[in-house]
Design an enzyme around this catalytic site. Structure first.
Site, PDB file in Angstrom:
ATOM      1  N   THR A 240      36.341  80.488  39.784  1.00 46.09           N
ATOM      2  CA  THR A 240      37.688  80.015  39.486  1.00 46.09           C
ATOM      3  C   THR A 240      38.129  80.354  38.068  1.00 46.09           C
ATOM      4  O   THR A 240      37.320  80.515  37.150  1.00 46.09           O
ATOM      5  CB  THR A 240      37.779  78.491  39.719  1.00 46.09           C
ATOM      6  N   GLN A 262      38.417  72.786  35.880  1.00 44.35           N
ATOM      7  CA  GLN A 262      38.078  74.040  36.548  1.00 44.35           C
ATOM      8  C   GLN A 262      36.711  74.556  36.122  1.00 44.35           C
ATOM      9  O   GLN A 262      35.994  75.175  36.908  1.00 44.35           O
ATOM     10  CB  GLN A 262      39.170  75.082  36.278  1.00 44.35           C
ATOM     11  N   HIS A 265      33.529  73.797  38.258  1.00 46.03           N
ATOM     12  CA  HIS A 265      33.219  74.475  39.514  1.00 46.03           C
ATOM     13  C   HIS A 265      31.913  75.261  39.435  1.00 46.03           C
ATOM     14  O   HIS A 265      31.110  75.245  40.365  1.00 46.03           O
ATOM     15  CB  HIS A 265      34.344  75.452  39.880  1.00 46.03           C
ATOM     16  N   GLU A 331      44.109  83.259  38.276  1.00 47.33           N
ATOM     17  CA  GLU A 331      44.157  82.561  39.563  1.00 47.33           C
ATOM     18  C   GLU A 331      45.115  81.374  39.464  1.00 47.33           C
ATOM     19  O   GLU A 331      46.008  81.210  40.295  1.00 47.33           O
ATOM     20  CB  GLU A 331      42.759  82.077  39.928  1.00 47.33           C
ATOM     21  N   HIS A 332      44.912  80.537  38.460  1.00 48.23           N
ATOM     22  CA  HIS A 332      45.770  79.379  38.220  1.00 48.23           C
ATOM     23  C   HIS A 332      46.415  79.520  36.847  1.00 48.23           C
ATOM     24  O   HIS A 332      45.707  79.720  35.855  1.00 48.23           O
ATOM     25  CB  HIS A 332      44.964  78.073  38.221  1.00 48.23           C
ATOM     26  N   ASP A 365      44.878  71.977  44.217  1.00 54.02           N
ATOM     27  CA  ASP A 365      43.588  72.026  44.897  1.00 54.02           C
ATOM     28  C   ASP A 365      43.564  71.150  46.143  1.00 54.02           C
ATOM     29  O   ASP A 365      42.788  71.410  47.075  1.00 54.02           O
ATOM     30  CB  ASP A 365      42.477  71.571  43.944  1.00 54.02           C
ATOM     31  N   GLU A 419      57.416 121.567  57.651  1.00 54.62           N
ATOM     32  CA  GLU A 419      56.065 121.086  57.367  1.00 54.62           C
ATOM     33  C   GLU A 419      54.990 121.898  58.094  1.00 54.62           C
ATOM     34  O   GLU A 419      53.816 121.528  58.059  1.00 54.62           O
ATOM     35  CB  GLU A 419      55.954 119.609  57.760  1.00 54.62           C
ATOM     36  N   HIS A 424      55.230 119.267  66.668  1.00 50.49           N
ATOM     37  CA  HIS A 424      55.999 118.032  66.555  1.00 50.49           C
ATOM     38  C   HIS A 424      57.398 118.243  67.102  1.00 50.49           C
ATOM     39  O   HIS A 424      57.933 117.411  67.861  1.00 50.49           O
ATOM     40  CB  HIS A 424      56.084 117.589  65.088  1.00 50.49           C
TER      41      HIS A 424
END
Length: 436
Positions: A240, A262, A265, A331-332, A365, A419, A424
């Protein structure tokens, strides 16, 4: 926490990226280890999973496929207050996730020419739920609910076996799974679980999945990188990260509480403060040291805060703070700014943005309704957090009638010739040729 002083420096975008604190060595080590773990599961299946359970979880002889009775017992025994909190979280995440499912749309390109945009759920999802240092029952909600909202009908869940629970998955995680109707659960931890989801394990009845989601440490995140291309994954939601951008008006006590929240964690967690106020930086440093001493996981928090991934960053002004934050792509992201609401639009790269000092990451969270499975390691510059869209595949359904095809016939042929792909054009011309 280390101090990174960017004052009186004019940094290029590359130099700003280089100034971001990262635990690069730890990530490289995790990738090498995860590669070996995943390969072992791919090649040796259940045997490798049992070896890994003994090595990493100190568990042997356990049920890898969780019996239904374990789920029932866990739900019956869960604390009523915890169950009520999970039910509230489920309802809130379900409401927020519902806004992430687009409605089908039909575009009429012209008469007889239409394209339908539709979003199809994947067939099968594997959800990983950490259960080592922190048994994240809330992550069951964050992963399973969006998949269900997207329309996924086959969801498997894996979480580490717990030595303290006789080799069972943590009971609160099992209770959350049971609340959501998940009955396919495996006692598998870490990178091994990611490998098992990607390749399947016949001996325990685990079929390969289409998408793997869920947070974890750097080994779990690295394992997702290893299986990329074999299976779809959400962003690499590894160890985290929290970045707090604050001005002189901020409360150092609240900032310290959020950084420590945090850091608890994992030893690899990142906790960073960016401020243009040296006085606030000093007060936060003192408050963090005090909070770290008093928290339950003092050793873990101390290791995270002392690591190369955590820092107090001093900048000259708001513009530099914005540039640093967007380069870091945390992340946060918390904004402890006097004008936080007005300033929020400038902070464009973050997994989730928490605006104002009354909106802590802990809210996201658990109970905000937003999802807490978010990209780490700078991936928020280009990758979203988990949502219902993670489990949806956009598809275009094209329908032209003969007259509509005729209107673009010559253009297709011209482009095909340019091309050097004449077949095609021939494929279109064949629809206008007179049958022999």
């Amino acid at each position: 926490m280390q101090i990174i002083d960017l004052r009186e420096r004019s940094l290029t975008p590359a130099e700003m990226l280089a100034a971001v604190p990262r635990a690069a060595a730890a990530r490289a080590e995790a990738l090498a280890a995860a590669t070996e773990i995943v390969a072992a599961v791919r090649d040796r299946g259940e045997e490798a999973l049992r070896d890994q359970a003994e090595r990493f979880d100190a568990v042997t002889g356990h049920d890898i496929r969780v019996p239904a009775a374990h789920l029932d017992e866990a739900l019956a025994a869960v604390d009523p207050e915890v169950r009520a909190a999970l039910e509230v979280a489920i309802e809130r995440v379900r409401r927020a996730s519902g806004a992430q499912v687009p409605e089908p749309r039909i575009t009429e390109i012209g008469p007889g020419a239409r394209i339908e945009q539709r979003w199809q759920p994947v067939g099968r999802v594997g959800v990983y739920i950490p259960g080592g240092k922190a048994p994240l029952a809330s992550s069951v909600v964050m992963n399973v609910v969006p998949a269900q909202v997207a329309g996924v009908t086959r969801i498997a869940l894996a979480s580490p076996p717990q030595q303290s629970a006789g080799g069972r998955v943590h009971p609160t995680i099992l209770a959350a799974a049971a609340l959501l109707g998940i009955d396919e659960v495996y006692a598998i931890g870490g990178a091994g679980a990611i490998g098992a989801f990607a390749y399947g394990v016949d001996a325990i009845g685990l079929d390969p999945v289409d998408v793997i989601s869920g947070p974890g440490n750097n080994y779990v995140a690295s394992a997702k990188r290893v299986v990329a291309g074999v299976v779809g994954t959400d962003s690499e939601a590894g160890a985290t990260e929290i970045l707090v951008v604050a001005d002189a008006h901020a409360d150092p006590r609240l900032i310290a509480a959020d950084l420590v929240s945090q850091a608890e964690h994992d030893e690899q967690a990142s906790a960073v403060l960016v401020t243009d106020s040296p006085g606030l930086a000093d007060r936060v440093a003192v408050a963090v040291a005090d909070a770290a001493e008093r928290t339950a996981h003092t050793a873990r928090v101390g290791a995270a805060l002392a690591g190369p991934q955590s820092a107090i960053v001093l900048v000259d002004d708001r513009d530099t703070a914005v540039a640093f934050s967007n380069a870091y792509a945390p992340e946060h992201l918390e904004l402890h700014l006097e004008d936080a609401r007005n300033a929020a639009s400038r902070f464009t790269s973050a997994g989730a943005v928490f605006v104002g000092d009354q909106t802590p990451v802990s809210l996201g969270d658990y109970m905000a309704g937003s999802n807490h499975v978010l990209p780490t390691g700078g991936q928020a510059r280009y990758a979203p957090g988990l949502g219902a869209y993670t489990f949806l595949r956009p598809q275009q359904v094209i329908s032209y009638d003969h007259d509509a095809l005729a209107t673009v016939r010559d253009g297709i042929v011209a482009l095909a010739e340019a091309e050097l792909l004449p077949a095609h054009g021939d494929a279109v011309q064949a629809r206008f040729a007179t049958p022999a």
